[in-house]
Write a protein that holds these residues in place. Structure first.
Motif, mmCIF file in Angstrom:
data_model
loop_
_atom_site.group_PDB
_atom_site.id
_atom_site.type_symbol
_atom_site.label_atom_id
_atom_site.label_comp_id
_atom_site.label_asym_id
_atom_site.label_seq_id
_atom_site.Cartn_x
_atom_site.Cartn_y
_atom_site.Cartn_z
ATOM 1 N N ALA A 550 5.059 -5.761 -15.875
ATOM 2 C CA ALA A 550 4.324 -4.946 -14.902
ATOM 3 C C ALA A 550 4.879 -5.099 -13.491
ATOM 4 N N THR A 555 6.528 1.993 -8.395
ATOM 5 C CA THR A 555 5.162 2.524 -8.491
ATOM 6 C C THR A 555 5.050 3.685 -9.477
ATOM 7 N N TYR A 558 4.726 2.101 -12.754
ATOM 8 C CA TYR A 558 3.501 1.289 -12.809
ATOM 9 C C TYR A 558 2.294 2.175 -13.070
ATOM 10 N N VAL A 614 -4.863 7.437 -7.674
ATOM 11 C CA VAL A 614 -4.652 6.456 -8.744
ATOM 12 C C VAL A 614 -5.805 6.418 -9.748
ATOM 13 N N LYS A 809 -7.618 -1.184 -15.991
ATOM 14 C CA LYS A 809 -8.194 -1.892 -14.847
ATOM 15 C C LYS A 809 -7.331 -1.765 -13.590
ATOM 16 N N ARG A 810 -6.028 -1.549 -13.785
ATOM 17 C CA ARG A 810 -5.132 -1.462 -12.631
ATOM 18 C C ARG A 810 -5.245 -0.128 -11.914
ATOM 19 N N THR A 813 -8.141 2.773 -6.901
ATOM 20 C CA THR A 813 -7.653 2.970 -5.545
ATOM 21 C C THR A 813 -7.964 1.721 -4.721
ATOM 22 N N PHE A 814 -9.183 1.190 -4.858
ATOM 23 C CA PHE A 814 -9.535 -0.069 -4.194
ATOM 24 C C PHE A 814 -10.089 -1.039 -5.225
ATOM 25 N N VAL A 815 -9.639 -2.268 -5.148
ATOM 26 C CA VAL A 815 -10.067 -3.267 -6.132
ATOM 27 C C VAL A 815 -11.542 -3.628 -5.932
ATOM 28 N N ALA B 26 -5.122 -2.956 -3.425
ATOM 29 C CA ALA B 26 -5.655 -2.505 -2.136
ATOM 30 C C ALA B 26 -7.151 -2.792 -2.096
ATOM 31 N N ARG B 65 1.082 -0.978 -3.305
ATOM 32 C CA ARG B 65 1.743 -0.525 -4.530
ATOM 33 C C ARG B 65 3.251 -0.762 -4.507
#
Lengths: 856, 117
Positions: A550, A555, A558, A614, A809-810, A813-815, B26, B65
């Protein structure tokens, strides 16, 4: 200032070279140049005329760069022929009635094909082989024919035989002399050449003196015509092409009082001047010291000499030229150097014959055994460059000269010519007159690759015969300059991509960390990580999103989508071969509408959907997969599309089913990761609507199979693809593409498209053919097996991704928040969204305070 | 890592496991976008870095990213848009020292990644 009025009669290869040389000298502005050309089109490449039958068009063969004539203020009169020269008035009279004044006149009228005065030679199906019009007439007649005869077994005759073979005629060559290529090869070479050519299906008749051509006995059954020979035999045929030598086009000379040779040719001195100091003659119409030079290289030299004379470089002279030559006739390598026949007094010879592989090589040396006088090479001609330089520069031979032509066994090396011994003036590329000194100067100016050298010096760009020698000089000179040519990928690996590929494959290395530990240093970077990811994918085809890989992915890989300028992504589902059902179109439309995406048709016959963030990607893909789509790999350095025209299923002109083949090929190679993206196309006929000749690998249908093209490119540096092999059956075509693609994957540099790869490949397309067609490296089966693994282990990356919670899970846009990126703003244009520009974004962000809720 | 500010300022972001080793995520913290990177992985203890997510070259929020690596010994992330490199420690752009992105304090506390904006 009064301009010098320069008139050039003839716009063939040599006449055109003169114009280019005058322009290149920078002095073109001093001249008012007029060119008379009797053909309907300006200069084209007559040397590669036979490629016309392999699918090249008249435009492909053109030698005129862009708007050469207009840009340089040259007046070109097409379809107008000079009919007289008035030396007193200094004017040229043309067939159209014009009288063109000159101060300096250059005759570059070339030659015409000699047709022996055989009764019946003017019948309808009799042709000569000189102009594009001749070829067009031959093609038209060839369509109505089954059998074709070439009269003349010389160099041009054999070229012509290839043309007849390309038209799929039963092909005969009739030669008066006891062997083929009398001028260039000796008896031994002629024997091997004949055997090789006969194996290719061309029937050779030597010692045949044609007495007359009459109507055939069967009238369309055994052939329209019969050729009657002096020995009483006869040959039935539908068409006859005369290629029995050339004669200079010198008919203007006697009318104007210019001296001619006894057997023709306009006599010139070492300045290429006729007996009138204001009139020059160059190329095949010129006679220097009793000799006509019927090759393009000496013609080019004469053109340069005259350009020099005209622009004040009066020391430049033509003092004869070496007539050594290397060519490929009907796929057989033939080379002739210097005194090939060994006619010099006291000459000795060494020869080597391999009847199984059909190779013939001969060296002619002087009585002392120290100097090379000439050589003949048939069936294999790799030594040409080295031997030519030894002969031209009088370099001393090694103690055992036979080693120069004997096959090299494992572990021994052929004695190399000391490149240091080669004088700076040695001409390396005779087509473009490039000396060793010029090559060294270009290296000094920073050319460190074969590609850069070719571009800068033009060496090895015409016939390509000097390519290996240019490469040797390059390597030698770089070493001599202490330039360690660093091919290191980046600061973490002291290896090129090709070397890393082998380290990974041979070492069975499966992860970046292992590779870094064994062969690199540091943490890695955005160069070596994606490169390694690509190599691992090309060898093992593991899912790029595996946790261990990964961190290596760019990107695009990814997130399995294409990053756009505002941080959003675009999505391209696979539309195999460009074929899509109405339901498929509706599904894509509905999904794009639902997610508010901008849609555009791509150049590769697919539909691109823009503006996804995303977190939206998996949602969109879930719906696309439910509608039957799969990943299009538009985000990867991998196979993109196989474009196709509609083919014989629908098209009135199609000769093969291009859509089915495109779909088969795309499904075969989908997902294959490579040093850079690969684009393919299949056209259903020679009209070439799929533009296959601008693709990495292009396929064009013929009536008998498929032509395979390689290394084409559109984009920033367009490159016309090279014909790799013609009239292939389906299985052979697939086999060749398997091997070609895998060989490219193994050996190319990072982000090197096939076009640049081939330009830099030592030995060029001939070498590539050897590796792929003849399996000269013995790796054919291995390449196919490696490709087979990739084909068998294909998986749709998106199908895998949306079913893997750890991967899903990846896609956030924001974790720590379900907000969307407030900086991603769109405005409407032509009924769709587009990214807001800077101004629009600032005014929107400024006027509407962004309220966000943190999730802590 | 920067000197720890007062304890009250630390904000929980995510679990360490939410960040794939040697990549970034992010986070949105009080309207500010922060790129948090986890560097190290299997053998070394994980180090965390936090810098601005906004790429000054492309004007897009994409830094998280980018691919993480080192150049001349400096830990960096490469912007995924035009590939400029930013130091993970200082935020300074390696190609143009005049340009930088902000840096933030970040720490690991009981398996939770925290930042102090």
């Amino acid at each position: 200032m009064d301009k010098t009025k320069l008139v050039v009669i003839g716009n063939g290869m040599v006449g055109h070279k003169l114009l280019e040389a005058v322009v290149a000298s920078g002095a073109a502005a001093q001249f008012s140049i007029t060119v008379l050309c009797e053909e309907p089109r300006p200069a084209y490449d007559r040397v590669h005329l036979s490629e016309f039958f392999a699918g090249k068009s008249a435009e492909d063969l053109s030698l005129v760069q862009g708007n050469f004539f207009d840009d340089n203020g040259i007046h070109l009169h097409l379809k107008d022929k000079a009919v007289g020269i008035d030396r007193a008035a200094k004017t040229v009279k043309t067939a159209a009635g014009a009288e063109i004044p000159y101060d300096k006149l250059v005759l570059a009228t070339g030659s015409y094909p000699f047709v022996p005065p055989v009764p019946g030679k003017d019948r309808e199906g009799c042709f000569v082989y000189r102009t594009i019009e001749d070829l067009e007439a031959m093609t038209a007649w060839g369509k109505k024919s089954k059998v074709g005869v070439v009269v003349g077994g010389g160099l041009l005759g054999l070229e012509c035989a290839k043309a007849l073979k390309d038209m799929n005629l039963q092909t005969h060559v009739v030669e008066f002399a006891p062997r083929l290529m009398t001028v260039q090869v000796d008896d031994g070479g002629g024997r091997v050449l004949r055997k090789k050519i006969e194996e290719l299906g061309v029937i050779v008749h030597t010692q045949k003196n044609t007495l007359e051509i009459v109507d055939g006995p069967g009238m369309g059954v055994a052939g329209r015509y019969a050729m009657k020979f002096a020995d009483g035999s006869q040959l039935e045929t539908d068409m006859i092409v005369f290629s029995a030598g050339i004669r200079p086009r010198d008919e203007l000379a006697p009318l104007a009082g210019l001296n001619r040779g006894e057997r023709g040719g306009i006599a010139v001195d070492e300045f290429c001047r006729t007996n009138d100091p204001d009139i020059y003659a160059i190329g095949e119409c010129a006679l220097y010291q009793g000799r006509i030079y019927g090759l393009v290289a000496p013609g080019y030299q004469m053109a340069q000499v005259v350009a020099d004379q005209l622009t004040g470089k009066t020391e430049s002279t033509f003092r004869g030229a070496d007539m050594s030559t290397k060519l490929k006739l009907l796929g057989v390598d033939v080379a002739s150097i210097g005194d090939a026949q060994g006619s010099t007094k006291g000459a000795l010879s060494y020869s080597f014959v391999d009847e199984r592989k059909q190779i013939y090589k001969k060296l002619v040396v002087d009585a002392s055994g120290k100097l090379l006088l000439g050589a003949v090479l048939v069936g294999e001609a790799e030594e040409y460059g080295t031997l030519l330089q030894m002969m031209l520069n009088g370099m001393s031979l090694p103690d055992a000269p036979e080693m120069l032509i004997l096959p090299i066994s494992e572990g021994t090396a052929r004695p190399q010519m000391g490149l240091d011994a080669l004088p700076a003036g040695a001409q390396i590329c005779s087509c473009n007159n490039v000396s060793k000194g010029a090559i060294c100067a270009a290296i000094d100016e920073g050319c460190t690759t074969l590609g850069a050298l070719k571009k800068s010096t033009k060496a090895a760009t015409s016939c390509g015969g000097c390519g290996p020698l240019v490469t040797q000089i390059l390597k030698h000179e770089l070493k001599a300059r202490g330039v360690a040519v660093s091919n290191a990928l980046c600061e973490h690996f002291a290896y090129s991509r090709q070397e890393l590929f082998h380290l990974v494959k041979l070492g069975g290395i499966k992860t970046f960390d292992e590779l870094l530990e064994k062969h690199g240093k540091g943490h890695g970077c955005d160069i070596c990580k994606p490169t390694t990811a690509s190599i691992l994918a090309s060898i093992y085809n593991e899912h790029v999103l595996k946790p261990k890989h990964a961190k290596l992915q760019d990107t695009n890989d990814y997130y399995l989508a294409n990053l756009q300028k505002n941080g959003t992504y675009s999505i391209i589902p696979r539309v195999t071969g460009g074929e899509i059902t109405p339901d498929g179109l509706i599904a894509i439309g509905a999904i794009a509408k639902k997610y508010g995406l901008y849609t555009k048709i791509t150049g590769g016959q697919r539909i691109d959907m823009f503006g996804a963030q995303v977190h939206e990607l998996p949602l969109i893909w879930r719906e696309l997969i439910d509608a039957g789509f799969e990943s299009g790999h538009a985000y990867g350095k991998s196979l993109r599309t196989v474009k196709s025209c509609v083919g014989s299923t629908w098209c009135r002109y199609g000769v093969q089913d291009s859509v089915s083949l495109a779909i088969e090929i795309e499904n075969r190679y989908r997902g294959v990761r490579s040093p850079h993206k690969m684009k393919l196309a299949v056209s259903g006929c020679t009209r070439e609507c799929a533009e296959a000749q601008s693709k990495d690998f292009g396929v064009i249908a013929t009536e008998h199979g498929w032509n395979l093209y390689v290394a084409g490119n559109g984009g920033m540096k367009p490159r016309h693809a090279d014909l790799f092999a013609g009239d292939l059956d389906h299985d052979t075509l697939i086999k060749y593409i398997d091997r070609l693609m895998m060989f490219y994957i193994r050996t190319a540099d990072r982000l090197q498209r096939t076009s640049v790869w081939l330009e830099n490949l030592e030995g060029g397309i001939d070498y590539l053919r050897k590796v792929v067609v003849e399996d000269s490296l013995g790796i054919g089966a291995e390449l196919e097996a490696d490709m087979r693994l990739l084909i068998d282990t294909y998986e749709c990356e998106w199908k895998k991704a949306i079913n893997d919670p750890a991967v899903l899970k990846r896609f956030r846009t924001f974790v720590n928040s379900n907000e969307v990126d407030p900086n991603v703003l769109f405005v409407e244009e032509r009924g769709q969204i587009r990214p807001a520009n800077e101004e629009e974004r600032k005014s929107r962000l400024g006027s509407i305070p962004v309220v966000t809720e943190s999730s802590h | 890592m920067k000197t720890s500010p007062a304890a009250a300022q630390w904000i929980d972001i995510c679990a360490l496991d939410d960040i794939v080793p040697d990549t970034g995520v992010a986070a949105l913290v009080n309207g500010v976008q922060i790129a948090i990177f986890r560097v190290g992985g299997s053998d070394a203890p994980d180090a965390l870095y936090a810098i601005g997510n906004f790429d000054p070259f492309s004007d897009a929020n994409v830094i998280a990213r980018g691919i993480v690596g080192d150049l001349g010994g400096e830990l960096v992330v490469a912007s995924p848009v035009y590939k400029q490199h930013f130091s993970l420690k200082t935020g300074i752009c390696l190609e143009d020292a005049e340009v930088s992105v902000p840096t933030y304090a970040v720490r690991l506390c009981d398996g939770i990644v925290q930042v102090a904006p």
